[in-house]
Design a protein around this motif. Structure first.
Motif, short mmCIF file in Angstrom:
data_model
loop_
_atom_site.label_atom_id
_atom_site.label_comp_id
_atom_site.label_asym_id
_atom_site.label_seq_id
_atom_site.Cartn_x
_atom_site.Cartn_y
_atom_site.Cartn_z
N ILE A 90 4.17 15.99 -8.60
CA ILE A 90 4.69 17.35 -8.50
C ILE A 90 3.61 18.39 -8.84
CG2 ILE A 90 7.13 16.82 -8.64
CD1 ILE A 90 7.02 17.03 -11.64
N LEU A 91 2.44 18.15 -8.29
CA LEU A 91 1.30 19.07 -8.43
C LEU A 91 0.68 19.27 -7.05
CD1 LEU A 91 -0.42 17.23 -11.44
CD2 LEU A 91 0.96 19.32 -11.60
N LEU A 92 0.78 20.50 -6.52
CA LEU A 92 0.08 20.78 -5.25
C LEU A 92 -1.36 21.07 -5.62
CD1 LEU A 92 2.73 23.21 -3.74
CD2 LEU A 92 2.10 21.03 -2.75
N ILE A 120 13.25 11.22 11.12
CA ILE A 120 13.91 10.08 10.48
C ILE A 120 13.17 9.69 9.21
CG2 ILE A 120 14.97 9.19 12.59
CD1 ILE A 120 12.93 7.04 12.67
N GLU A 121 13.95 9.33 8.21
CA GLU A 121 13.41 9.06 6.88
C GLU A 121 14.16 7.87 6.29
OE1 GLU A 121 10.99 9.91 4.62
OE2 GLU A 121 12.09 8.56 3.30
N ARG A 122 13.40 6.91 5.74
CA ARG A 122 14.05 5.68 5.24
C ARG A 122 14.83 5.91 3.94
NH1 ARG A 122 8.99 2.43 2.37
NH2 ARG A 122 7.89 4.35 1.86
N PHE A 123 14.40 6.93 3.14
CA PHE A 123 15.12 7.20 1.89
C PHE A 123 16.12 8.33 2.10
CE2 PHE A 123 11.06 5.47 -0.22
CZ PHE A 123 11.57 4.18 -0.25
N THR A 137 -8.32 14.69 1.80
CA THR A 137 -7.27 14.99 2.81
C THR A 137 -5.91 14.42 2.44
OG1 THR A 137 -7.93 13.04 4.10
CG2 THR A 137 -8.89 15.16 4.74
N LYS A 138 -5.86 13.50 1.45
CA LYS A 138 -4.56 12.92 1.06
C LYS A 138 -3.74 13.86 0.18
CE LYS A 138 -5.17 10.93 -3.49
NZ LYS A 138 -6.21 11.84 -3.93
N GLU A 139 -4.33 14.93 -0.35
CA GLU A 139 -3.57 15.81 -1.24
C GLU A 139 -2.42 16.48 -0.48
OE1 GLU A 139 -4.91 14.19 -3.87
OE2 GLU A 139 -4.64 16.08 -4.98
N ILE A 140 -1.41 16.90 -1.21
CA ILE A 140 -0.21 17.41 -0.53
C ILE A 140 -0.51 18.63 0.34
CG2 ILE A 140 2.17 18.24 -0.86
CD1 ILE A 140 2.03 16.71 -3.65
N PRO A 141 -1.29 19.62 -0.15
CA PRO A 141 -1.54 20.78 0.73
C PRO A 141 -2.18 20.40 2.08
CG PRO A 141 -2.03 21.35 -1.54
CD PRO A 141 -1.79 19.87 -1.53
N GLY A 155 8.80 12.51 0.17
CA GLY A 155 7.97 11.31 0.00
C GLY A 155 7.36 11.28 -1.40
N LEU A 156 6.07 11.06 -1.48
CA LEU A 156 5.41 10.97 -2.78
C LEU A 156 5.52 12.28 -3.56
CD1 LEU A 156 2.23 8.93 -1.79
CD2 LEU A 156 4.02 8.24 -3.39
N ALA A 157 5.57 13.41 -2.83
CA ALA A 157 5.58 14.71 -3.52
C ALA A 157 6.86 14.92 -4.32
CB ALA A 157 5.43 15.84 -2.49
C1 LIG Z 1 -0.94 8.34 -7.95
C2 LIG Z 1 -1.15 9.50 -7.02
C3 LIG Z 1 -1.55 10.72 -7.52
C4 LIG Z 1 -1.68 11.82 -6.66
N1 LIG Z 1 -1.96 13.04 -7.18
C5 LIG Z 1 -1.84 14.13 -6.37
C6 LIG Z 1 -1.81 15.42 -6.94
O1 LIG Z 1 -1.88 15.60 -8.16
N2 LIG Z 1 -1.71 16.48 -6.10
C7 LIG Z 1 -1.62 16.34 -4.74
O2 LIG Z 1 -1.55 17.36 -4.02
N3 LIG Z 1 -1.61 15.12 -4.18
C8 LIG Z 1 -1.69 14.01 -4.97
N4 LIG Z 1 -1.61 12.76 -4.44
C9 LIG Z 1 -1.56 12.59 -2.98
C10 LIG Z 1 -0.22 12.96 -2.36
O3 LIG Z 1 0.84 12.81 -3.28
C11 LIG Z 1 0.10 12.11 -1.13
O4 LIG Z 1 -1.04 11.67 -0.46
C12 LIG Z 1 0.97 12.93 -0.18
O5 LIG Z 1 2.14 13.33 -0.86
C13 LIG Z 1 1.28 12.11 1.06
O6 LIG Z 1 2.16 12.80 1.91
P1 LIG Z 1 2.59 12.14 3.29
O7 LIG Z 1 3.70 12.97 3.81
O8 LIG Z 1 1.40 11.92 4.14
O9 LIG Z 1 3.09 10.68 2.91
P2 LIG Z 1 4.33 10.22 2.00
O10 LIG Z 1 4.58 11.20 0.92
O11 LIG Z 1 4.06 8.82 1.63
O12 LIG Z 1 5.56 10.31 2.99
C14 LIG Z 1 5.84 9.33 3.96
C15 LIG Z 1 7.34 9.34 4.23
O13 LIG Z 1 7.63 8.47 5.29
C16 LIG Z 1 8.74 7.65 4.95
N5 LIG Z 1 8.57 6.41 5.70
C17 LIG Z 1 7.54 5.52 5.60
N6 LIG Z 1 7.67 4.54 6.50
C18 LIG Z 1 8.81 4.80 7.19
C19 LIG Z 1 9.48 4.13 8.26
N7 LIG Z 1 8.98 3.02 8.82
N8 LIG Z 1 10.64 4.66 8.73
C20 LIG Z 1 11.17 5.79 8.17
N9 LIG Z 1 10.55 6.46 7.16
C21 LIG Z 1 9.40 5.97 6.68
C22 LIG Z 1 8.63 7.49 3.44
O14 LIG Z 1 9.86 7.15 2.86
C23 LIG Z 1 8.13 8.87 3.02
O15 LIG Z 1 9.19 9.78 2.79
C24 LIG Z 1 -1.47 11.65 -5.28
C25 LIG Z 1 -1.08 10.41 -4.78
C26 LIG Z 1 -0.88 9.35 -5.65
C27 LIG Z 1 -0.36 8.08 -5.11
#
Ligand SMILES: Cc1cc2nc3c(=O)[nH]c(=O)nc-3n(C[C@H](O)[C@H](O)[C@H](O)COP(=O)(O)OP(=O)(O)OC[C@H]3O[C@@H](n4cnc5c(N)ncnc54)[C@H](O)[C@@H]3O)c2cc1C
Length: 426
Positions: free
Chosen positions: A67-69, A51-54, A379-383, A59-61
């Motif tokens: 858009i950089l892995l 399930i996804e709210r959007f 650990t927060k990076e997309i890979p 998500g952030l990616a």
């Molecule tokens: C400014 C910035 C720069 C960055 N630069 C890089 C970079 O260059 N390269 C890189 O690899 N990483 C980078 N990162 C880190 C990376 O983008 C994120 O940490 C990573 O994409 C997080 O993935 P995730 O799936 O854990 O979380 P998210 O991408 O946040 O996904 C969470 C998902 O859950 C959904 N959701 C949340 N709550 C609920 C709910 N209650 N019910 C239903 N759906 C919900 C959201 O809509 C979202 O789709 C950066 C981050 C930021 C903010």
């Protein structure tokens, strides 16, 4: 006179919600971690609901235009993240939607190559003593990531519900029985065997009363400009080439920033930051147009619709990784990651960092796993988010198959399966 927010309460009538589905694995959140978790669980035989709210995956990616892995390697020329992250790169590559250095260039200290990949936003941090070297990082197109994700989920047989919020976990005797969700069809419950919290903000473990740390961060809004002349992109600058001719990615707000930190779980703060960041984007685009040669005819073609939130809640789980864990080996390793700003810096991620202390059928994946602020930087990076997602999804399916709860899982069997899927643990 209206009562203040703090004083007012309303009693809801005792509510009953219908159980609309019973699933093996419920993945909450369709970011990069949730995508990997859902695909891995389904490919391992579980019946999966995501399930996804959007209205899209990534998500952030994707919605955050991140858009950089960054760094699928260890900073010494070896691949550190494979599995589903590599698969999505391969899928996007087949559609010519990525740009990255081929394997023979990894770790090469060639200054011309370094300049080239810097122009694509793929070289960060301080140089190693002998200068920068090429990392295995990948620039990609956001829409193509969404398309590849859709194909992977469909082929794996994952049921996806968009525009659906997970509201609260229903906990009984140390297990989550159901997750209450809300969408246009009203309030419903999903009965579950295993839940994966991939919300980025840890909504599920927080709702279940698990302990966490919360970080306030600067908000960002990444954006793209079109119609930019190629020569306008410097070797190391504030904006980068991005797939699709004549486009640049402007990360971190260019020269502008919102000078206050916010709590990304506070709706008022998030809403105000969105308005301020959009204002910042329009002003920064105007500045680029009027001061930087090559931007004269450029326009903002894409503005992230999600705030760039690097950090919010981090689980305090069975194991909390700290910077002392740099290069530490763990018997229960389920993923590893390099560091986007450092060379020769590897964290092995133990299974216990995905496990909350008090619940036996919840796994956590992505940026909210159990690490401290320093380790989170890596650990927060997309890979690594995809790698922990893949591990959580595989673990959930194996737990169901073996009839054991997530805490009692045979981790050696999990590791064997992850390796067989192409994940890198060694
Ligand atoms: C400014 C910035 C720069 C960055 N630069 C890089 C970079 O260059 N390269 C890189 O690899 N990483 C980078 N990162 C880190 C990376 O983008 C994120 O940490 C990573 O994409 C997080 O993935 P995730 O799936 O854990 O979380 P998210 O991408 O946040 O996904 C969470 C998902 O859950 C959904 N959701 C949340 N709550 C609920 C709910 N209650 N019910 C239903 N759906 C919900 C959201 O809509 C979202 O789709 C950066 C981050 C930021 C903010």
């Amino acid at each position: 006179m209206a009562a203040t927010h703090e004083q007012a309460f309303i009693d809801l009538p005792q509510s009953r919600v219908p159980v609309t589905s019973t699933v093996d694995v419920l993945v909450v959140g369709g970011g990069s971690a949730g995508l990997a978790a859902a695909v891995a669980a389904a490919r391992n035989g579980a019946q999966v609901l995501l399930i996804e709210r959007f209205s899209y995956i990534g998500g952030l990616a994707t919605g955050g235009l991140i858009i950089l892995l960054l760094t699928l390697d260890d900073g010494a020329g070896h691949q550190a993240v494979g599995g589903l992250c590599q698969e999505i790169v391969d899928r996007m590559e087949r559609r010519k939607a990525v740009h990255y250095p081929p394997r023979e260039q990894w770790n090469v200290p060639d200054s011309k190559l370094v300049e080239h990949y810097s122009q694509w936003g793929l070289v960060w941090g301080s140089p190693a003593p002998e200068g920068h070297r090429i990392r295995y990082s990948v620039a990609f197109d956001a829409h193509e990531f969404v398309y590849a994700a859709d194909q992977m989920l469909k082929a794996a047989g994952v049921r996806v519900l968009y525009q659906t919020w997970a509201c609260e976990p229903v906990v009984k005797n140390g297990s989550i029985e159901a997750i209450v969700i809300q969408n246009k069809a009203g309030r419903q419950a999903i009965a579950v065997k295993v839940v994966i919290d991939a919300t980025g903000d840890g909504d599920i473990f927080a709702g279940a009363g698990e302990s966490f740390e919360l970080e306030r961060v600067h908000p960002w809004l990444w954006f793209e400009m079109s119609n930019v002349e190629a020569a306008a992109v410097p070797g190391r600058g504030l904006y980068f080439h991005t797939p699709g001719g004549g486009r640049v990615l402007v990360p971190w707000g260019g020269e502008a920033r919102v000078n206050r930190k916010i709590d990304a779980t506070d709706p008022d703060e998030v809403s105000a930051a969105l308005t301020d960041c959009r204002d910042m984007v329009i002003n920064e685009a105007g500045r680029l147009r009027s001061t930087v040669p090559g931007f004269e005819n450029a326009t903002v073609s894409l503005m992230a619709d999600q705030l760039g939130i690097t950090e919010s809640r981090r689980l305090q789980g069975d194991y909390v990784m700290t910077r002392d864990d740099l290069d530490r080996q763990f018997d229960d390793v389920i993923a590893r990651t390099g560091h986007w700003t450092k060379y020769l810096c590897v964290y092995n991620i133990p299974y216990r960092s995905l496990l909350p202390r008090g619940l036996d059928n919840l796994l956590v994946a992505g940026r909210c796993i159990s690490v401290d602020h320093r380790v989170h930087h890596a650990t927060k990076e997309i890979p690594p988010c995809m790698a922990t997602g893949e591990a959580a999804g595989t673990a959930a399916a194996l737990a169901i198959k073996s009839g054991l709860n997530a805490k009692k899982l045979d981790v050696a069997a999990l590791q064997e399966q992850l390796r067989a899927q192409g994940a890198i643990l060694d």
